[in-house]
Design an enzyme around this catalytic site. Sequence first.
Site, PDB file in Angstrom:
ATOM      1  N   GLY A 102       7.441  -2.933  -2.655  1.00  0.00           N
ATOM      2  CA  GLY A 102       6.417  -3.856  -3.123  1.00  0.00           C
ATOM      3  C   GLY A 102       6.364  -3.927  -4.641  1.00  0.00           C
ATOM      4  O   GLY A 102       7.308  -3.539  -5.343  1.00  0.00           O
ATOM      5  N   ASP A 127       0.921  -7.581   3.173  1.00  0.00           N
ATOM      6  CA  ASP A 127      -0.199  -8.373   2.654  1.00  0.00           C
ATOM      7  C   ASP A 127       0.240  -9.753   2.162  1.00  0.00           C
ATOM      8  O   ASP A 127      -0.585 -10.631   1.971  1.00  0.00           O
ATOM      9  CB  ASP A 127      -0.862  -7.639   1.473  1.00  0.00           C
ATOM     10  N   GLN A 273      -1.290  -2.995  12.772  1.00  0.00           N
ATOM     11  CA  GLN A 273      -0.733  -4.235  12.210  1.00  0.00           C
ATOM     12  C   GLN A 273       0.635  -4.028  11.576  1.00  0.00           C
ATOM     13  O   GLN A 273       1.384  -4.978  11.367  1.00  0.00           O
ATOM     14  CB  GLN A 273      -1.666  -4.796  11.124  1.00  0.00           C
ATOM     15  N   ARG A 274       0.941  -2.809  11.193  1.00  0.00           N
ATOM     16  CA  ARG A 274       2.214  -2.538  10.503  1.00  0.00           C
ATOM     17  C   ARG A 274       3.254  -1.911  11.411  1.00  0.00           C
ATOM     18  O   ARG A 274       4.399  -1.733  10.998  1.00  0.00           O
ATOM     19  CB  ARG A 274       1.958  -1.596   9.322  1.00  0.00           C
TER      20      ARG A 274
END
Length: 341
Positions: A102, A127, A273-274
């Site tokens: 990221g 995100d 979610q990941r």
Amino acid sequence: MRIGMLTSGGDAPGLNAVIRGAVLTGETVHGHEFLGFKDGWRGLVENDTMPLGRHEVKGVSKQGGTILGTSRTNPFEGRGGVDRINEVMTENGLDAIIAIGGEGTLAAAKRLTDEGVRIVGVPKTVDNDLDATDYTFGFDTAVGIATEAMDRLRTTGDAHNRCMVAEVMGRHVGWIALHSGMAAGAHAILIPEQRTSLDQLVEWVTSAYDRGRAPLVVVAEGFTLDSMDDPHSERGLDAFGRPRLGGIGEQIAPLIEHRTGIETRATTLGHIQRGGTPSAFDRVLATRLGMAAVRSVNDGHWGQMVALKGTEIVHVPFENALGKLKTVPQDRYDEAALLFG
Ligand SMILES: Nc1ncnc2c1ncn2[C@@H]1O[C@H](COP(=O)(O)OP(=O)(O)O)[C@@H](O)[C@H]1O
Ligand SMILES: O=P(O)(O)OC[C@H]1O[C@](O)(COP(=O)(O)O)[C@@H](O)[C@@H]1O
Ligand SMILES: [Mg+2]
């Protein structure tokens, strides 16, 4: 060429597809060899490596997580730094590094390339908050998981005539909340970019309830009510010293219940979610980015990351991707808000 590869920062579904895309193209098309560094920059600083060839990437693009492991180690801290990294690269006969990570990972990669280390980057974030790329892999999977969870919350909410609050990821930006909330037909979506008031939220919830609906409120973990100073955090700091977010859903549920008299329940989706299988979209995007990273190495695009622009994969200097978050624009929020309440 011999190429080192690492994954750094929070994991995102699709990391393994990037690794596979790069290794398969690099080996079979260009005759490169690869070496994996374990747990992000930690493996590079500590010379902790693993073999990385066709055999290791067999069938991995459908797997979540990362076969290389990840961490939030800062490569300049401890015994790290550019001299140490050059030493490890020389010891392993490496010509270049592909760093998948990221904004923080790319910031570190920029510092290292400024000092002469040959690095190309691949952007990673669930995100979807990195500027200079239209989408990042992992986001589509996270939105799919969150949407499915909300569909389920709606049936139990309907059965009891309750208001259901679903908390999703999104530290600084509300992309996951916006997309999953729109997909699930949420009656309110609360995102970090919009400091909404409790009065406004209560109005949306009441209006949906009065129409006979069980209200669904989607909230991103980084959201703050206009009466709050900072995003809700109750679990200390992460390895990079940032507050661990999470819990805003549990905070606003009793406020809604108190103000409306509607029984309200909160669910935090968190790391579900990941985790797990990446969507087909993410596998394709990640594979293409991995393949493009190898082309970047061939062409000597040091200090650049590969990125998605429309349907094309392009090359973007690290500095263009750093320092500015890709937030939800006002018009995208206003468009979604037309359907709230
Ligand atoms: N300015 C910086 N210089 C060096 N390393 C950094 C910097 N900012 C962040 N990092 C490092 O970036 C990594 C994690 O950040 P990132 O890639 O954004 O992932 P995530 O957002 O999932 O935490 C960690 O290794 C952290 O130590
Ligand atoms: O529990 P961890 O690993 O510290 O990560 C939590 C954070 O990572 C995130 O999932 C962000 O990950 P990305 O860097 O992939 O966007 C945030 O939504 C969340 O605040
Ligand atoms: Mg991030």
